[in-house]
Design a protein around this motif. Sequence first.
Motif, PDB file in Angstrom:
ATOM      1  N   ALA A   1      12.760   6.117 -15.701  1.00 53.00           N
ATOM      2  CA  ALA A   1      13.571   7.315 -15.056  1.00 53.00           C
ATOM      3  C   ALA A   1      15.189   7.005 -15.188  1.00 53.00           C
ATOM      4  O   ALA A   1      15.426   6.280 -14.316  1.00 53.00           O
ATOM      5  N   THR A   2      15.577   8.083 -15.992  1.00 54.54           N
ATOM      6  CA  THR A   2      17.180   8.106 -15.744  1.00 54.54           C
ATOM      7  C   THR A   2      17.709   9.616 -16.039  1.00 54.54           C
ATOM      8  O   THR A   2      17.238  10.261 -16.872  1.00 54.54           O
ATOM      9  N   TYR A   3      18.730   9.720 -15.419  1.00 56.51           N
ATOM     10  CA  TYR A   3      19.227  11.075 -15.513  1.00 56.51           C
ATOM     11  C   TYR A   3      20.266  11.111 -16.565  1.00 56.51           C
ATOM     12  O   TYR A   3      20.841  12.327 -17.076  1.00 56.51           O
ATOM     13  N   ALA A   4      20.565  10.190 -17.237  1.00 54.68           N
ATOM     14  CA  ALA A   4      21.626   9.771 -18.226  1.00 54.68           C
ATOM     15  C   ALA A   4      21.178  10.295 -19.728  1.00 54.68           C
ATOM     16  O   ALA A   4      21.839  10.559 -20.524  1.00 54.68           O
ATOM     17  N   ASN A   5      19.940  10.508 -19.621  1.00 56.28           N
ATOM     18  CA  ASN A   5      19.252  10.580 -20.966  1.00 56.28           C
ATOM     19  C   ASN A   5      19.101  12.233 -21.182  1.00 56.28           C
ATOM     20  O   ASN A   5      18.046  12.726 -21.533  1.00 56.28           O
ATOM     21  N   PHE A   6      20.319  12.698 -21.180  1.00 55.44           N
ATOM     22  CA  PHE A   6      20.326  14.438 -21.304  1.00 55.44           C
ATOM     23  C   PHE A   6      20.678  14.615 -22.803  1.00 55.44           C
ATOM     24  O   PHE A   6      21.440  13.661 -23.431  1.00 55.44           O
ATOM     25  N   LEU A   7      20.569  15.908 -23.197  1.00 52.42           N
ATOM     26  CA  LEU A   7      20.815  16.415 -24.556  1.00 52.42           C
ATOM     27  C   LEU A   7      22.077  17.386 -24.373  1.00 52.42           C
ATOM     28  O   LEU A   7      21.686  18.000 -23.548  1.00 52.42           O
ATOM     29  N   ILE A   8      23.024  17.373 -25.160  1.00 52.00           N
ATOM     30  CA  ILE A   8      23.910  18.266 -25.292  1.00 52.00           C
ATOM     31  C   ILE A   8      23.842  19.078 -26.543  1.00 52.00           C
ATOM     32  O   ILE A   8      23.550  18.668 -27.578  1.00 52.00           O
ATOM     33  N   VAL A   9      23.485  20.677 -26.409  1.00 52.81           N
ATOM     34  CA  VAL A   9      23.130  21.177 -27.309  1.00 52.81           C
ATOM     35  C   VAL A   9      24.337  22.462 -27.341  1.00 52.81           C
ATOM     36  O   VAL A   9      24.123  23.441 -26.515  1.00 52.81           O
ATOM     37  N   ASN A  10      25.228  22.449 -28.057  1.00 52.47           N
ATOM     38  CA  ASN A  10      26.387  23.360 -28.100  1.00 52.47           C
ATOM     39  C   ASN A  10      26.861  23.465 -26.697  1.00 52.47           C
ATOM     40  O   ASN A  10      27.331  22.539 -26.142  1.00 52.47           O
ATOM     41  N   LYS A  11      26.869  24.546 -25.960  1.00 50.10           N
ATOM     42  CA  LYS A  11      27.602  24.721 -24.504  1.00 50.10           C
ATOM     43  C   LYS A  11      26.438  24.652 -23.614  1.00 50.10           C
ATOM     44  O   LYS A  11      26.616  25.055 -22.355  1.00 50.10           O
ATOM     45  N   THR A  12      25.237  23.888 -23.875  1.00 51.90           N
ATOM     46  CA  THR A  12      24.303  23.763 -22.889  1.00 51.90           C
ATOM     47  C   THR A  12      24.013  22.271 -22.738  1.00 51.90           C
ATOM     48  O   THR A  12      24.161  21.385 -23.718  1.00 51.90           O
ATOM     49  N   VAL A  13      23.705  21.646 -21.516  1.00 51.29           N
ATOM     50  CA  VAL A  13      23.246  20.395 -21.353  1.00 51.29           C
ATOM     51  C   VAL A  13      21.584  20.544 -20.756  1.00 51.29           C
ATOM     52  O   VAL A  13      21.559  21.093 -19.743  1.00 51.29           O
ATOM     53  N   LEU A  14      21.100  20.046 -21.559  1.00 55.11           N
ATOM     54  CA  LEU A  14      19.414  19.634 -21.047  1.00 55.11           C
ATOM     55  C   LEU A  14      19.164  18.405 -20.294  1.00 55.11           C
ATOM     56  O   LEU A  14      19.440  17.313 -21.181  1.00 55.11           O
ATOM     57  N   VAL A  15      18.873  18.656 -19.027  1.00 62.75           N
ATOM     58  CA  VAL A  15      18.726  17.184 -18.151  1.00 62.75           C
ATOM     59  C   VAL A  15      17.494  16.919 -17.804  1.00 62.75           C
ATOM     60  O   VAL A  15      16.581  17.756 -17.422  1.00 62.75           O
ATOM     61  N   PRO A  16      16.974  15.628 -18.094  1.00 62.27           N
ATOM     62  CA  PRO A  16      15.589  15.296 -17.710  1.00 62.27           C
ATOM     63  C   PRO A  16      15.734  15.115 -16.008  1.00 62.27           C
ATOM     64  O   PRO A  16      16.442  14.814 -15.570  1.00 62.27           O
ATOM     65  N   THR A  17      14.534  15.868 -15.709  1.00 59.29           N
ATOM     66  CA  THR A  17      14.351  15.819 -14.244  1.00 59.29           C
ATOM     67  C   THR A  17      12.901  14.997 -13.857  1.00 59.29           C
ATOM     68  O   THR A  17      12.086  14.956 -14.962  1.00 59.29           O
ATOM     69  N   TYR A  18      12.763  14.621 -12.753  1.00 62.34           N
ATOM     70  CA  TYR A  18      11.586  13.839 -12.260  1.00 62.34           C
ATOM     71  C   TYR A  18      10.863  14.190 -11.148  1.00 62.34           C
ATOM     72  O   TYR A  18      10.212  13.467 -10.465  1.00 62.34           O
ATOM     73  N   ASN A  19      11.005  15.454 -10.842  1.00 62.08           N
ATOM     74  CA  ASN A  19      10.265  16.089  -9.443  1.00 62.08           C
ATOM     75  C   ASN A  19      10.843  15.141  -8.267  1.00 62.08           C
ATOM     76  O   ASN A  19      10.105  14.862  -7.293  1.00 62.08           O
ATOM     77  N   ASP A  20      12.163  14.806  -8.185  1.00 58.84           N
ATOM     78  CA  ASP A  20      12.688  13.894  -7.319  1.00 58.84           C
ATOM     79  C   ASP A  20      13.728  14.627  -6.493  1.00 58.84           C
ATOM     80  O   ASP A  20      14.282  15.425  -6.913  1.00 58.84           O
ATOM     81  N   VAL A  21      13.796  14.048  -5.207  1.00 60.50           N
ATOM     82  CA  VAL A  21      15.040  14.444  -4.438  1.00 60.50           C
ATOM     83  C   VAL A  21      16.386  14.422  -4.943  1.00 60.50           C
ATOM     84  O   VAL A  21      17.163  15.472  -4.593  1.00 60.50           O
ATOM     85  N   ASN A  22      16.565  13.692  -5.785  1.00 64.99           N
ATOM     86  CA  ASN A  22      17.933  13.641  -6.582  1.00 64.99           C
ATOM     87  C   ASN A  22      18.082  14.286  -7.617  1.00 64.99           C
ATOM     88  O   ASN A  22      19.116  14.357  -8.363  1.00 64.99           O
ATOM     89  N   ASP A  23      17.036  15.090  -8.252  1.00 61.24           N
ATOM     90  CA  ASP A  23      17.288  15.977  -9.394  1.00 61.24           C
ATOM     91  C   ASP A  23      18.221  16.950  -9.175  1.00 61.24           C
ATOM     92  O   ASP A  23      19.017  17.055  -9.906  1.00 61.24           O
ATOM     93  N   ALA A  24      18.514  17.578  -8.065  1.00 62.20           N
ATOM     94  CA  ALA A  24      19.600  18.602  -7.929  1.00 62.20           C
ATOM     95  C   ALA A  24      20.894  17.963  -7.903  1.00 62.20           C
ATOM     96  O   ALA A  24      21.791  18.580  -8.561  1.00 62.20           O
ATOM     97  N   LYS A  25      21.036  16.714  -7.245  1.00 67.43           N
ATOM     98  CA  LYS A  25      22.115  16.055  -7.147  1.00 67.43           C
ATOM     99  C   LYS A  25      22.651  15.913  -8.707  1.00 67.43           C
ATOM    100  O   LYS A  25      23.739  15.914  -9.025  1.00 67.43           O
TER     101      LYS A  25
END
Length: 345
Positions: A277-301
């Motif tokens: 599990a890593t938050y670095a594995n995000f995708l940039i799509v034009n002016k949007t960033v899709l970020v993986p979350t894991y139902n974790d307390v640190n998702d919001a951070k």
Amino acid sequence: MTQFELLPEWSPQAAVLLTWPHADTDWQPILSEAELVYAQLARAICQSAKLIVAAPAFLHEHIFTQLDGQGLTVNQFKLYPVNSNDTWARDHGPLSVSDGRSFKIMDFTFNGWGEKYEADLDNQITGTLASQGVFSVPVEASPFVLEGGAIEVDETGALLTTGKCLLNPNRNPTYSRQEIEAVLHKSLGAKKINWLDYGYLAGDDTDSHIDTLARFGPNNALLYVTCDDPTDEHFIELNQMQAQLQTFSNAKGQAYRLFALPWPKAIFNQAGERLPATYANFLIVNKTVLVPTYNDVNDAKALEVIGRAFADFVIIGIDCRVLIKQHGSLHCVTMQLPVGVVDGE
């Protein structure tokens, strides 16, 4: 001679490629769960770009129903008949390079992350899509083994990668480090190469792909994973990685603006194996960033840190707990296609 260069991911995009999971892939035991995540991801992608789906022909009607259920219309996606071993489009997909006036597609060889898995069908996917008219630009096949998840580039032409992956003899055993650098310079236009010597994720079978550890953002941003738990097996090495990243600079000699990503709590599969599990594995799509979350307390951070690095982008979290059951995440299952490479865009 004209120099083609790999573009940073936040360059304007026409479409994103997904290779759809099916019963003949490792997703079979959790196929319905995986398809739901893919469908939700497809909906998020289509808010910012078109979608290209590679999948066996017999699945197309089923996939159409899945995407229709997400409210997508036929002008937002296209399905192409393509057979596959698995679904990791980041690694078997096309890499788009530009000389500033025109594009071409680089089709590097994919060998299942060092012949760990069958990959003969996946290695043909880019060529198959090209033969079906997906691309409006030439496709250059290369015998050099390289996965898209193994490299990051910034807007100055600096390339970031890990020695654990690119220097691993299971990829290009006859190549020296200097010869590998020459390929990166010639094929991808890398003006400078930053070799990361530290960093790994337990459960990752890619030999430390950079897109699980550290990622570039616009305006000289560099985001990276951290571990603040001294009892965690990653603590020492990720701190060594952080120290090395602090010494890196772009192709103009400028230090990066560093953004430390939090560490999600450890997630294990039923066999007791830790999943990457890593938050670095995000995708940039034009002016949007899709970020993986894991139902974790640190998702919001994580969303907040990425929002600071991508200050004028929309940040959207996607629950990727299902994806990491197969040891990958959001960026791993996608490949962006810049404006200028897709037919009829």
